[in-house]
Design a protein around this motif. Structure first.
Motif, PDB file in Angstrom:
ATOM      1  N   LYS A  12       0.825  -1.204   0.000  1.00  0.00           N
ATOM      2  CA  LYS A  12       0.000   0.000   0.000  1.00  0.00           C
ATOM      3  C   LYS A  12       0.865   1.264   0.000  1.00  0.00           C
ATOM      4  O   LYS A  12       0.545   2.251  -0.680  1.00  0.00           O
ATOM      5  N   TYR A  60       0.539   4.210  -2.717  1.00  0.00           N
ATOM      6  CA  TYR A  60       0.271   5.602  -2.339  1.00  0.00           C
ATOM      7  C   TYR A  60       1.331   6.546  -2.892  1.00  0.00           C
ATOM      8  O   TYR A  60       1.030   7.611  -3.424  1.00  0.00           O
ATOM      9  N   LEU A  81      -4.615   1.109  -7.283  1.00  0.00           N
ATOM     10  CA  LEU A  81      -5.143   1.072  -5.928  1.00  0.00           C
ATOM     11  C   LEU A  81      -6.384   0.192  -5.864  1.00  0.00           C
ATOM     12  O   LEU A  81      -6.547  -0.614  -4.931  1.00  0.00           O
ATOM     13  N   LYS A  82      -7.248   0.311  -6.861  1.00  0.00           N
ATOM     14  CA  LYS A  82      -8.450  -0.524  -6.904  1.00  0.00           C
ATOM     15  C   LYS A  82      -8.100  -2.002  -7.019  1.00  0.00           C
ATOM     16  O   LYS A  82      -8.658  -2.847  -6.305  1.00  0.00           O
ATOM     17  N   THR A 123      -5.277  -3.432  -6.169  1.00  0.00           N
ATOM     18  CA  THR A 123      -4.633  -3.830  -4.911  1.00  0.00           C
ATOM     19  C   THR A 123      -5.680  -4.157  -3.861  1.00  0.00           C
ATOM     20  O   THR A 123      -5.594  -5.189  -3.175  1.00  0.00           O
ATOM     21  N   ASN A 124      -6.688  -3.311  -3.713  1.00  0.00           N
ATOM     22  CA  ASN A 124      -7.745  -3.569  -2.737  1.00  0.00           C
ATOM     23  C   ASN A 124      -8.523  -4.834  -3.078  1.00  0.00           C
ATOM     24  O   ASN A 124      -8.902  -5.603  -2.182  1.00  0.00           O
ATOM     25  N   GLU A 125      -8.752  -5.068  -4.368  1.00  0.00           N
ATOM     26  CA  GLU A 125      -9.462  -6.292  -4.779  1.00  0.00           C
ATOM     27  C   GLU A 125      -8.661  -7.539  -4.421  1.00  0.00           C
ATOM     28  O   GLU A 125      -9.222  -8.533  -3.922  1.00  0.00           O
ATOM     29  N   PHE A 169      -6.351  -7.744  -2.058  1.00  0.00           N
ATOM     30  CA  PHE A 169      -6.354  -7.834  -0.601  1.00  0.00           C
ATOM     31  C   PHE A 169      -7.660  -8.466  -0.111  1.00  0.00           C
ATOM     32  O   PHE A 169      -7.648  -9.345   0.765  1.00  0.00           O
ATOM     33  N   ASN A 170      -8.773  -8.021  -0.651  1.00  0.00           N
ATOM     34  CA  ASN A 170     -10.067  -8.579  -0.235  1.00  0.00           C
ATOM     35  C   ASN A 170     -10.140 -10.068  -0.533  1.00  0.00           C
ATOM     36  O   ASN A 170     -10.631 -10.862   0.279  1.00  0.00           O
ATOM     37  N   LEU A 208      -9.269  -4.309   5.452  1.00  0.00           N
ATOM     38  CA  LEU A 208      -9.039  -2.913   5.111  1.00  0.00           C
ATOM     39  C   LEU A 208      -9.969  -2.020   5.923  1.00  0.00           C
ATOM     40  O   LEU A 208     -11.075  -2.423   6.257  1.00  0.00           O
ATOM     41  N   PRO A 209      -9.562  -0.794   6.254  1.00  0.00           N
ATOM     42  CA  PRO A 209      -8.268  -0.190   5.914  1.00  0.00           C
ATOM     43  C   PRO A 209      -7.140  -0.738   6.775  1.00  0.00           C
ATOM     44  O   PRO A 209      -7.377  -1.255   7.870  1.00  0.00           O
TER      45      PRO A 209
END
Length: 225
Positions: A68, A72, A87-88, A90-92, A94-95, A101-102
């Motif tokens: 992250k 950033y 970023l999107k 990466t979050n997908e 991670f999920n 998150l966060p």
């Protein structure tokens, strides 16, 4: 995407080359550093599909915080417009991996002291002359307060790692040779020497291609010489 099903000969040869580069005795990097370099160079060249593919494996050796923080920091070198898709994704990822998150906060500055702390980070990397550089123009002030005060001061990655990924963001996107050379000098100042930076470029060749890799190596030689 199963390239072995649709493009078997290509995928076999590409995967062989990946292993050849990774295991080259003269140009090895430790795995966390190699993955940070590859992910940041893929952000630089906008390789979103390859980034997702590599990130799945990188999280075996990199912490979510390290990833992250890299994403950033790319905001200042790629712009929000080119960073956001990463970023999107990466979050997908991670999920999908069950990473909550966060993540924990890595901020060490406030709105009130971000300029002061950013100037100090610039001094630590580039030298005492940076104490006054922020006064030269509005963009210099933003560089100090935003780029360095908002991002370089965060925990999760140290200054040597942050300068290394900045080098990758810059040479990865191409056309930024003056900034590439400035951050090569910043890397050298922090102890990321010529051999290290050369290995970073070589380990990223499969993902970067030869033209920009050769340009980056030329920049390293020019600064070091």
């Amino acid at each position: 995407m199963n390239l072995y099903a649709t493009d078997k000969e290509y995928k076999e040869r590409f995967d062989y080359f990946l292993e050849e580069v990774k295991n080259d005795e003269g140009n090895k990097l430790d795995e966390p550093t190699r993955y940070l370099a590859v992910l940041s160079v893929l952000m630089g060249n906008q390789g979103i599909c390859a980034y997702e593919e590599v990130l799945e494996k990188a999280l075996d050796v990199l912490s979510p915080v390290q990833v992250k923080e890299m994403v950033y920091q790319a905001t200042d070198y790629l712009g929000y417009g080119r960073m956001l898709e990463f970023l999107k994704v990466t979050n997908e990822v991670f999920n999908k991996k069950g990473i909550e998150l966060p993540l924990e906060s890595q901020t060490t500055t406030t709105i009130e002291n971000r300029l002061e702390k950013g100037i100090q980070a610039q001094v630590d990397i580039f030298g005492e002359h940076m104490n006054e550089a922020w006064k030269k123009a509005t963009v210099n002030k933003w560089l100090a307060s935003n780029c360095f005060g908002d991002y370089y001061t965060r925990t999760g990655l140290d200054l040597k790692q942050r300068e290394m990924i900045t080098f990758c963001f810059l040479y990865g996107q191409g056309g930024c040779e003056p900034q590439v050379m400035a951050h090569i000098q910043g890397n050298l100042n922090l102890g990321n020497d010529k051999a290290f930076l050369t290995n970073v470029v070589l380990q990223c060749v499969p993902y970067m291609g030869y033209p920009r890799s050769l340009n980056a190596l030329a920049c390293i030689n020019k600064v070091e010489d």
